[in-house]
Design an enzyme around this catalytic site. Sequence first.
Site, PDB file in Angstrom:
ATOM      1  N   THR A  19      11.299 -12.783 -15.125  1.00 30.58           N
ATOM      2  CA  THR A  19      12.541 -13.150 -15.828  1.00 30.58           C
ATOM      3  C   THR A  19      13.626 -13.327 -14.758  1.00 30.58           C
ATOM      4  O   THR A  19      14.439 -12.422 -14.544  1.00 30.58           O
ATOM      5  CB  THR A  19      12.959 -12.064 -16.835  1.00 30.58           C
ATOM      6  OG1 THR A  19      12.811 -10.783 -16.213  1.00 30.58           O
ATOM      7  CG2 THR A  19      12.141 -12.108 -18.086  1.00 30.58           C
ATOM      8  N   LYS A  40      16.433  -0.123 -18.662  1.00 29.44           N
ATOM      9  CA  LYS A  40      15.882  -0.746 -17.444  1.00 29.44           C
ATOM     10  C   LYS A  40      17.000  -1.386 -16.605  1.00 29.44           C
ATOM     11  O   LYS A  40      17.070  -1.206 -15.393  1.00 29.44           O
ATOM     12  CB  LYS A  40      14.847  -1.810 -17.849  1.00 29.44           C
ATOM     13  CG  LYS A  40      14.384  -2.704 -16.731  1.00 29.44           C
ATOM     14  CD  LYS A  40      13.532  -1.954 -15.746  1.00 29.44           C
ATOM     15  CE  LYS A  40      13.352  -2.745 -14.475  1.00 29.44           C
ATOM     16  NZ  LYS A  40      12.393  -2.158 -13.562  1.00 29.44           N
ATOM     17  N   VAL A  58       8.235   0.952 -11.670  1.00 27.36           N
ATOM     18  CA  VAL A  58       7.478   1.361 -10.484  1.00 27.36           C
ATOM     19  C   VAL A  58       8.090   0.785  -9.206  1.00 27.36           C
ATOM     20  O   VAL A  58       8.638  -0.317  -9.211  1.00 27.36           O
ATOM     21  CB  VAL A  58       6.008   0.913 -10.595  1.00 27.36           C
ATOM     22  CG1 VAL A  58       5.304   1.735 -11.649  1.00 27.36           C
ATOM     23  CG2 VAL A  58       5.909  -0.573 -10.917  1.00 27.36           C
ATOM     24  N   ILE A  98       3.469  -6.459 -11.369  1.00 26.54           N
ATOM     25  CA  ILE A  98       3.416  -5.440 -12.411  1.00 26.54           C
ATOM     26  C   ILE A  98       2.176  -5.621 -13.288  1.00 26.54           C
ATOM     27  O   ILE A  98       1.451  -4.672 -13.574  1.00 26.54           O
ATOM     28  CB  ILE A  98       4.688  -5.509 -13.302  1.00 26.54           C
ATOM     29  CG1 ILE A  98       5.936  -5.256 -12.445  1.00 26.54           C
ATOM     30  CG2 ILE A  98       4.603  -4.523 -14.459  1.00 26.54           C
ATOM     31  CD1 ILE A  98       5.937  -3.958 -11.667  1.00 26.54           C
ATOM     32  N   CYS A 133      14.404  -7.232  -8.187  1.00 30.80           N
ATOM     33  CA  CYS A 133      14.871  -6.475  -9.349  1.00 30.80           C
ATOM     34  C   CYS A 133      16.336  -6.076  -9.208  1.00 30.80           C
ATOM     35  O   CYS A 133      17.169  -6.465 -10.008  1.00 30.80           O
ATOM     36  CB  CYS A 133      14.029  -5.213  -9.503  1.00 30.80           C
ATOM     37  SG  CYS A 133      12.274  -5.592  -9.472  1.00 30.80           S
TER      38      CYS A 133
END
Length: 419
Positions: free
Chosen positions: A85, A211, A160, A14, A265
Amino acid sequence: MSFNTISVIGLGYIGLPTAAAFASRRQNVVGIDINARAVEAINRGEIHIVEPDLDTVVKQAVQDGFLRAATQPVAADAFLIAVPTPFKGDHQPDMSYVQAAALSLAPVLKKGDLVILESTSPVGATEQMAQWLAEARPDLAFPPQAENPDIHIAYCPERVLPGQVMVELIKNDRVIGGMTPACSERACELYRIFLEGECVVTNARTAEMCKLTENSFRDVNIAFANELSLICAEQGINVWELITLANRHPRVNILQPGPGVGGHCIAVDPWFIVAQNPELARLIRTAREVNDAKPHWVLEQVKAAVADCLTATGKRASELTIACFGLAFKPNIDDLRESPAMEVAHLVAGWHAGTTWVVEPNVDAIPAKLAHEATLVSQEQALQQADVLVMLVDHHAFKAVSGDRVAQRWVVDTKGVWR
Ligand code: SAJ
């Protein structure tokens, strides 16, 4: 008020595209990463990750003098933190990289600067980051304590899709969660430098939850498809035909089952909601469990196919070759990290007494995790010589092979490619 220098901390999947997007708009950008080799590569105009079109943008930006990288933060007017994270062993979010990034930039902060957290984070992370900065810089006023803070702080998540980052970064709408309205306004000014999508303003906590919600929504929906695939196998129903039929309903849109859910993710972020709301997030937790269990279910399917093959052919298990098609975490990429296909191949190779082959058109060498238990072979070799086929990723190259050309009787097809 413009930004003389923009700093992006964390030059991964990112951070580097974001730094490159600002630099391509002729902004002075300094990217910071603790990985000295990545920093050296970027300063040579090269990239250390795979993402379509990123190489040309980075090369041009470095050549034109708008992008450079360093291992230590330098003074800037805006800082964007885009560090990992992950979660810890107990599925609790690990915020140590964010903390380290915040503490590393604290010494160079000055009045009027903007600090944005982009990393996927649990609710409250932005307030926590502001507190870490405030403790490190008692000479500056931070939100939410100060009415007119010296530093503006916002949470602005990236959304994205890997493989389409350079397009989605510019085109997608951006959620802007400032700690105050003035913080949001300053963050909007920053993203408008390259953003063609809209800046949609909210507060930091809602932006953090937004998110997590987006990726949990997808995880829950994929879990529904994966659960259907188990039920259909039990009932002797073709799950892909079923989904195609059900999706003819104007208000039904079921996703596709597969070997499990991978990437960095969707398989991670729902746990952040579960960790903060263990009693309430029952559906979200169950979806994670359904998706995480899928590779083990696929192994059981492979075991059943092999048992059937042994009975039918009279061969010994050590004489059988199983070929696994695909290792990437999704189609047409070379990213093998956190891939359920890799997990299945590893489970199969660890269990199988005979030979295990893997076919992955997007890599040149067998990954280290499989090096001692499987061999990378061509698609043709696997189709011609393997006894049992396991389809794990619907790459273009595999879909190009018509089901009629697959001669094997024993095929475990987790993606419905050769149905
Ligand atoms: N998958 C299925 N069935 C489907 C769709 C996906 O099994 O019908 C699997 C894929 O094979 C893969 C996993 O899910 O293993 C995740 O793939 P993906 O394409 O759904 O998503 P990612 O991880 O590449 O990117 C996601 C995106 N989030 C959403 O679509 C809500 C992206 O927009 C986010 O920015 C990204 O996560 C992120 O960084 O959070």
